[in-house]
Design an enzyme around this catalytic site. Sequence first.
Site, PDB file in Angstrom:
ATOM      1  N   LYS A 116       0.941  -1.282   0.078  1.00  0.00           N
ATOM      2  CA  LYS A 116      -0.067  -0.011   0.135  1.00  0.00           C
ATOM      3  C   LYS A 116       1.073   1.266   0.028  1.00  0.00           C
ATOM      4  O   LYS A 116       0.375   2.368  -0.462  1.00  0.00           O
ATOM      5  CB  LYS A 116      -0.914   0.004   1.144  1.00  0.00           C
ATOM      6  N   GLU A 200      -2.130   7.447   8.050  1.00  0.00           N
ATOM      7  CA  GLU A 200      -2.801   8.467   7.157  1.00  0.00           C
ATOM      8  C   GLU A 200      -4.127   8.902   8.048  1.00  0.00           C
ATOM      9  O   GLU A 200      -4.461   8.386   9.173  1.00  0.00           O
ATOM     10  CB  GLU A 200      -3.584   7.717   5.957  1.00  0.00           C
ATOM     11  N   HIS A 235     -14.263  -3.111   8.970  1.00  0.00           N
ATOM     12  CA  HIS A 235     -13.567  -2.809   7.830  1.00  0.00           C
ATOM     13  C   HIS A 235     -13.886  -3.862   6.874  1.00  0.00           C
ATOM     14  O   HIS A 235     -13.025  -4.019   5.847  1.00  0.00           O
ATOM     15  CB  HIS A 235     -12.101  -2.640   7.934  1.00  0.00           C
ATOM     16  N   ARG A 292      -7.146  -7.819  -9.161  1.00  0.00           N
ATOM     17  CA  ARG A 292      -7.927  -9.220  -9.045  1.00  0.00           C
ATOM     18  C   ARG A 292      -9.333  -8.922  -9.588  1.00  0.00           C
ATOM     19  O   ARG A 292      -9.780  -7.636  -9.403  1.00  0.00           O
ATOM     20  CB  ARG A 292      -7.757 -10.030  -7.791  1.00  0.00           C
TER      21      ARG A 292
HETATM   22  P1  ADP Z   1      -7.820  -3.728   3.098  1.00  0.00           P
HETATM   23  O1  ADP Z   1      -6.693  -4.050   2.385  1.00  0.00           O
HETATM   24  O2  ADP Z   1      -8.072  -4.560   4.390  1.00  0.00           O
HETATM   25  O3  ADP Z   1      -9.118  -3.461   2.093  1.00  0.00           O
HETATM   26  P2  ADP Z   1      -8.073  -0.897   2.891  1.00  0.00           P
HETATM   27  O4  ADP Z   1      -7.160   0.170   2.942  1.00  0.00           O
HETATM   28  O5  ADP Z   1      -8.815  -1.083   1.583  1.00  0.00           O
HETATM   29  O6  ADP Z   1      -7.712  -1.944   3.501  1.00  0.00           O
HETATM   30  O7  ADP Z   1      -9.281  -0.409   4.076  1.00  0.00           O
HETATM   31  C1  ADP Z   1     -10.222  -1.025   4.412  1.00  0.00           C
HETATM   32  C2  ADP Z   1     -11.411  -0.078   5.038  1.00  0.00           C
HETATM   33  O8  ADP Z   1     -10.996   0.523   6.054  1.00  0.00           O
HETATM   34  C3  ADP Z   1     -11.937   0.754   4.050  1.00  0.00           C
HETATM   35  O9  ADP Z   1     -12.812   0.155   2.965  1.00  0.00           O
HETATM   36  C4  ADP Z   1     -12.452   1.773   4.724  1.00  0.00           C
HETATM   37  O10 ADP Z   1     -13.631   1.415   5.631  1.00  0.00           O
HETATM   38  C5  ADP Z   1     -11.553   1.759   6.120  1.00  0.00           C
HETATM   39  N1  ADP Z   1     -10.568   2.898   5.762  1.00  0.00           N
HETATM   40  C6  ADP Z   1      -9.349   2.632   5.099  1.00  0.00           C
HETATM   41  N2  ADP Z   1      -8.698   3.802   5.126  1.00  0.00           N
HETATM   42  C7  ADP Z   1      -9.617   4.866   5.851  1.00  0.00           C
HETATM   43  C8  ADP Z   1      -9.014   6.139   6.089  1.00  0.00           C
HETATM   44  N3  ADP Z   1      -8.113   6.973   6.079  1.00  0.00           N
HETATM   45  N4  ADP Z   1     -10.182   6.599   6.878  1.00  0.00           N
HETATM   46  C9  ADP Z   1     -11.229   6.125   7.654  1.00  0.00           C
HETATM   47  N5  ADP Z   1     -11.399   4.936   6.971  1.00  0.00           N
HETATM   48  C10 ADP Z   1     -10.757   4.206   6.325  1.00  0.00           C
HETATM   49  P1  ADP Z   2     -11.461  -6.158  -0.285  1.00  0.00           P
HETATM   50  O1  ADP Z   2     -12.452  -5.741   0.935  1.00  0.00           O
HETATM   51  O2  ADP Z   2      -9.826  -6.037  -0.046  1.00  0.00           O
HETATM   52  O3  ADP Z   2     -11.986  -6.015  -1.643  1.00  0.00           O
HETATM   53  P2  ADP Z   2     -12.976  -8.637  -0.491  1.00  0.00           P
HETATM   54  O4  ADP Z   2     -14.006  -8.409   0.619  1.00  0.00           O
HETATM   55  O5  ADP Z   2     -13.334  -8.334  -1.950  1.00  0.00           O
HETATM   56  O6  ADP Z   2     -11.560  -7.881  -0.279  1.00  0.00           O
HETATM   57  O7  ADP Z   2     -12.582 -10.199  -0.430  1.00  0.00           O
HETATM   58  C1  ADP Z   2     -11.420 -10.448  -0.714  1.00  0.00           C
HETATM   59  C2  ADP Z   2     -10.667 -11.182   0.301  1.00  0.00           C
HETATM   60  O8  ADP Z   2     -11.352 -11.878   1.059  1.00  0.00           O
HETATM   61  C3  ADP Z   2      -9.591 -11.925  -0.472  1.00  0.00           C
HETATM   62  O9  ADP Z   2      -8.401 -11.371  -0.493  1.00  0.00           O
HETATM   63  C4  ADP Z   2      -9.306 -13.057   0.967  1.00  0.00           C
HETATM   64  O10 ADP Z   2      -8.601 -12.773   1.508  1.00  0.00           O
HETATM   65  C5  ADP Z   2     -10.846 -13.351   1.395  1.00  0.00           C
HETATM   66  N1  ADP Z   2     -11.753 -14.085   1.068  1.00  0.00           N
HETATM   67  C6  ADP Z   2     -12.906 -14.005   0.945  1.00  0.00           C
HETATM   68  N2  ADP Z   2     -13.575 -15.137   0.796  1.00  0.00           N
HETATM   69  C7  ADP Z   2     -12.686 -15.971   0.379  1.00  0.00           C
HETATM   70  C8  ADP Z   2     -12.721 -17.232  -0.297  1.00  0.00           C
HETATM   71  N3  ADP Z   2     -13.796 -18.090  -0.598  1.00  0.00           N
HETATM   72  N4  ADP Z   2     -11.671 -17.630  -0.685  1.00  0.00           N
HETATM   73  C9  ADP Z   2     -10.348 -17.270  -0.571  1.00  0.00           C
HETATM   74  N5  ADP Z   2     -10.478 -15.934  -0.032  1.00  0.00           N
HETATM   75  C10 ADP Z   2     -11.404 -15.324   0.693  1.00  0.00           C
END
Ligand code: ADP
Ligand code: ADP
Length: 669
Positions: A116, A200, A235, A292
Amino acid sequence: MFSKILIANRGEIACRVAATARRMGIKTVAVYSEADANAKHVAVCDEAVLIGPAPAKESYLRADKIIAVALATGAQAIHPGYGFLSENSEFADACAKAGLVFIGPPASAIRAMGSKSAAKSLMEKAGVPLVPGYHGDNQDADFLQNEADRIGYPVLLKASAGGGGKGMRVIEKSADFKDALASCKREAINSFGDDKVLAEKYLQRPRHIEIQVFADTKGNCVYLFERDCSVQRRHQKVLEEAPAPGMTAARRAAMGEAAVAAAKAVGYVGAGTVEFIANQDGSFYFMEMNTRLQVEHPVTEMITGTDLVEWQLRVAAGQPLPKSQAELSINGHSIEARVYAENPEKGFLPSIGTLQHNHTPTAVNFKLGGGVNAPASCRIDSGVREGDSISPFYDPMIAKLIVWGKDRTEALANMAQALAQYQIVGLSSNIAFLQRLIASPAFATADLDTGLIERNQDVLFPAVVPASLPVLALATVALLQAEQSGASDPWQSSHGWRMNSILQRSFKLEEEHGMHEVIVSYLADGWEIGVNGMSAKASLTHRSGNPAHHFNLKLGDQTVTGTVVRNAEMVHVFSQGQHTQLHYADPMAHAGEAESEGGRLTAPMPGKIVAVLVSKGQEVKKGDALLIMEAMKMEHTIAAPHDGVVDEVLYAIADQVAEGAPLLSFKQD
Ligand code: ADP
Ligand code: ADP
Ligand code: MG
């Protein structure tokens, strides 16, 4: 185009990919772990190969084995689904080395977006807006604390290599910084093997809005509009929808173009998602890019009439994108709900078990890649069937329920209807929670932000309402029917007893929050059912199913319809979109024990009569249940010790009896 692909995943996404491959005439190879030998994804593919024991590390994450299987089965390409190896650049490289096509972006693009921190640096250069923060290499605790102070609290710490909401810490004040940093780093190293963090600004009441992008090898890159995934818990996404409520055409174009710029900055090819965090005023910042296919891709398919897996296969085979930006448009509104095996009342604890009963809503007018869907569309993407299990080894997702409507109001109504039809017995699910969530004023009025669930606890977890008379009547009639029906009925108890005069009987149906004593009086044409001070005449107007579990009752002057499913000592009633669980200890189940004790006709202990199953003059066979009494919170059945005729019944329902009291007199044949 490929003639055979390997799907390196399981569950719904493996089934989803297989469906498109089949439609395109491409053969599929499944891989599976020992835990998945009978899984749906194995059944829907043309071939399936066992790759190892249940733990993902020994099976679905074994890149070497998966590549060997692809080569041995003659697959030309590997689709990684999401999760597992989908964002693993070494796997993408290994595929290429083995002469296999990785159906995903180039390894270099995965690598560029995998951190990230590094991704944010790249995005900064590409002119994509970033949340104010620090994403550099300096990981010194004092330095990071200074950066956090400068950013201003609340501050969010994230694992640079993170995903799945893991490792994130919200820090409210400077004094809390060091502890939070230490715990964030601990979780990061444990989960991702890398303790690098970034800091952040933690936005207040933000929305999660992401853009689906698609690029081909010819230099084309388009965006397929946005998805709003603001409704989250810890989250993690719970509901996703497209388009995002309140989105303006100008902002959509700005976000779409920023996402395309992000993809182009890393030489992207294939399906990707650029996640933004947006303020209520609409300003938006890059969060991360998922390299993906995303779990929630179906809502995009529903509003654009596309099949994104087909696009992935075409692009991976070197074909151009099927549509240009100008050819893409939004039609209607789509919402996805993630149906999970979990217990919302118990902190969303995952629930493991067998899907004893799995009745899915009717999928309406949905055809993958079949163009824009007709109104009332409902699509279910699932990797499990009735009888399958949710194991502790993998994600406890049961299904994704996706609906379409011409606008958000219609999509919401379709979602409510679909959830009301969804019936699951055998494990806990979040269906009732999803029903409350979509009906909540905040979601219904699209007052969205990532704190919606947290803030609406009172609406989402209301006080429990006791089961109604119609629900208890359905349960009772189902129990009565089961006892009467033939041997083919698994509920059936073998103690045939006859009703040749007015008899009364009580059923104890227990809910988590209280007991209902249902008194049933047999009438010539039905029953009088009384409980909790209410009573009504009930008659069965229709029953169906095998075993019978759909019932129509005439109850007083109402018509009551429902499905009743028995699972061990639980009776599940589905009626009017509500699922009620009642515990019923079948007194007949103890009849055998009583008989083996010698079938006494006297009370074995002090207690209360709860059912009188015979009347004076009735002929009975040895072992027939005569009376049921309750003592020490257990029910005891008094059975006939031999064939004979009932002479006198000495007690009535609800009477207290002393130990050793004669209960009925009985004439031997
Ligand atoms: P992940 O890789 O676990 O999906 P993300 O960076 O996409 O991590 O963040 C997941 C969630 O966390 C976001 O969908 C949002 O709800 C919350 N989030 C992330 N960054 C922020 C931020 N700077 N301020 C508030 N909420 C955040
Ligand atoms: P993000 O919030 O980052 O977009 P998603 O909610 O789209 O993530 O879910 C994808 C992530 O959730 C995958 O990267 C994996 O870690 C996990 N995951 C959820 N369901 C499965 C599954 N059936 N098989 C493998 N991984 C899964
Ligand atoms: Mg994310």
